[in-house]
Design a protein around this motif. Sequence first.
Motif, short mmCIF file in Angstrom:
data_model
loop_
_atom_site.label_atom_id
_atom_site.label_comp_id
_atom_site.label_asym_id
_atom_site.label_seq_id
_atom_site.Cartn_x
_atom_site.Cartn_y
_atom_site.Cartn_z
N UNK A 66 0.77 -1.16 0.06
CA UNK A 66 0.11 0.11 0.09
C UNK A 66 0.88 1.35 -0.09
N UNK A 67 2.00 1.40 0.75
CA UNK A 67 2.89 2.30 0.92
C UNK A 67 3.32 2.63 -0.77
N UNK A 68 3.79 1.62 -1.40
CA UNK A 68 4.22 1.66 -2.86
C UNK A 68 3.11 2.37 -3.54
N UNK A 69 1.89 2.00 -3.38
CA UNK A 69 0.74 2.48 -4.01
C UNK A 69 0.53 3.93 -4.00
N UNK A 70 0.75 4.29 -2.76
CA UNK A 70 0.76 5.96 -2.90
C UNK A 70 1.53 6.77 -3.32
N UNK A 71 2.78 6.08 -4.08
CA UNK A 71 3.74 7.01 -4.69
C UNK A 71 4.55 7.95 -3.75
N UNK A 72 4.65 7.87 -2.37
CA UNK A 72 4.83 8.87 -1.67
C UNK A 72 6.16 8.23 -1.05
N UNK A 73 7.53 8.95 -1.53
CA UNK A 73 8.55 8.29 -0.74
C UNK A 73 8.84 8.93 0.55
N UNK B 166 -4.82 -1.93 11.58
CA UNK B 166 -5.75 -1.71 10.47
C UNK B 166 -5.06 -1.08 9.19
N UNK B 167 -5.86 -1.22 8.19
CA UNK B 167 -5.52 -0.77 6.95
C UNK B 167 -4.71 0.67 6.92
N UNK B 168 -3.56 0.59 6.05
CA UNK B 168 -3.01 1.94 5.57
C UNK B 168 -3.86 3.01 5.61
N UNK B 169 -4.98 2.81 4.68
CA UNK B 169 -5.90 4.00 4.25
C UNK B 169 -6.48 4.54 5.58
N UNK B 170 -6.91 3.51 6.38
CA UNK B 170 -7.75 3.97 7.52
C UNK B 170 -6.82 4.70 8.63
N UNK B 171 -5.58 4.33 8.76
CA UNK B 171 -4.64 5.18 9.51
C UNK B 171 -4.41 6.52 8.86
N UNK B 172 -4.13 6.44 7.75
CA UNK B 172 -3.93 7.74 7.21
C UNK B 172 -5.09 8.68 7.16
N UNK C 42 -4.91 11.96 9.42
CA UNK C 42 -5.23 13.37 8.59
C UNK C 42 -6.36 14.24 9.10
N UNK C 43 -7.33 13.55 9.75
CA UNK C 43 -8.25 14.31 10.39
C UNK C 43 -7.79 14.83 11.60
N UNK C 44 -7.00 14.37 12.44
CA UNK C 44 -6.53 15.08 13.66
C UNK C 44 -5.42 16.09 13.27
N UNK C 45 -4.76 16.10 12.46
CA UNK C 45 -3.80 16.85 11.95
C UNK C 45 -4.51 18.03 11.20
N UNK C 46 -5.48 17.90 10.68
CA UNK C 46 -6.36 18.69 9.64
C UNK C 46 -5.75 18.93 8.45
N UNK C 47 -5.12 17.78 7.81
CA UNK C 47 -4.24 17.90 6.51
C UNK C 47 -4.82 17.31 5.50
N UNK C 48 -4.86 18.28 4.54
CA UNK C 48 -5.57 17.90 3.28
C UNK C 48 -4.90 17.13 2.53
N UNK C 49 -3.41 17.12 2.68
CA UNK C 49 -2.47 16.04 1.73
C UNK C 49 -2.82 14.66 2.30
N UNK C 50 -2.84 14.36 3.74
CA UNK C 50 -3.19 13.11 4.10
C UNK C 50 -4.50 12.59 3.37
N UNK C 51 -5.60 13.42 3.60
CA UNK C 51 -7.00 13.20 3.11
C UNK C 51 -6.69 12.99 1.31
N UNK C 52 -5.93 13.55 0.72
CA UNK C 52 -5.71 13.15 -0.88
C UNK C 52 -5.11 12.04 -0.87
N UNK D 150 -5.10 9.37 1.10
CA UNK D 150 -6.32 8.51 1.43
C UNK D 150 -7.12 8.04 0.03
N UNK D 151 -7.45 9.35 -0.30
CA UNK D 151 -8.39 9.17 -1.56
C UNK D 151 -8.13 8.38 -2.59
#
Length: 249
Positions: free
Chosen positions: A132-139, A220-226, A230-240, A242-243
């Motif tokens: 899943x980390x590889x699928x995000x494309x985020x190094x 839990x799944x990575x998408x759920x953790x993110x 993301x909500x706790x940090x109010x981060x639109x980046x993590x929301x993106x 996850x999407x």
Amino acid sequence: MLRMSWRLLPVALVITLFQGAQTVRAEEFKRAENQVEKIVEQARATAETMRLPENIHEQEGQEAARQSVERLKAPAFQEQVRCQMERIQQSGPQQEQTMKTQDKSTLTAQESVYLFLSSSVPETVVNRYLIDIGRTGEHRIVPVLFGLTQGLEGKHLNADYFSRVMQAAPKCQDTPKSPCQRLAVPLKVNPGLFSRYNISEVPALVHDNGQDSWSIHGEAELVYLLEKVGKAANSPVLAGISARLRGGQ
């Protein structure tokens, strides 16, 4: 004594006047010719005395030009140009549009996300996280272990562990002629990060934006953790991010 007939006198006068006029014209032409020669000679002498002002920066300019040529010819610069040209040729309108879309949900250089794991987590779960980390494309999403599974002495066992959890296709079976593909996700060993963020339970996810950090733990799944972090940090980046993960499921 030579006598001239009155009939020939007019003719003689005309010849005399014509010869006189011709003499006057020749003298005038000669004077004009002399003046032209003097002017040309003066211009030639003046040209020989004229000199352009010396360029005091000539040597510096030549040295700067030489250095520029050397930089252009340097192998490293040529390699950069080659790679850039290949990237431009390979990128099309669709790829450019995808990159623009992803830029809105990409971690900055000040941000990091750490996924804390250990050998106590089932290998299948670890493998799924890495996929899943590889699928995000985020190094900048980095999976971290506290230590090696078999310590420093178990080199072969450690290598086998990493080989299994890094498989791109979990059900793949290695053969001498056809080895399985491995993920390009760096699984790091860093006990210092566990101490920095006070991680005592795994799996755990931490988001650090350079000024503050937020964490969540639980299998839990990575998408759920993110999403939760993301909500706790109010981060639109993590929301993106996850999407993107949910969209690829």
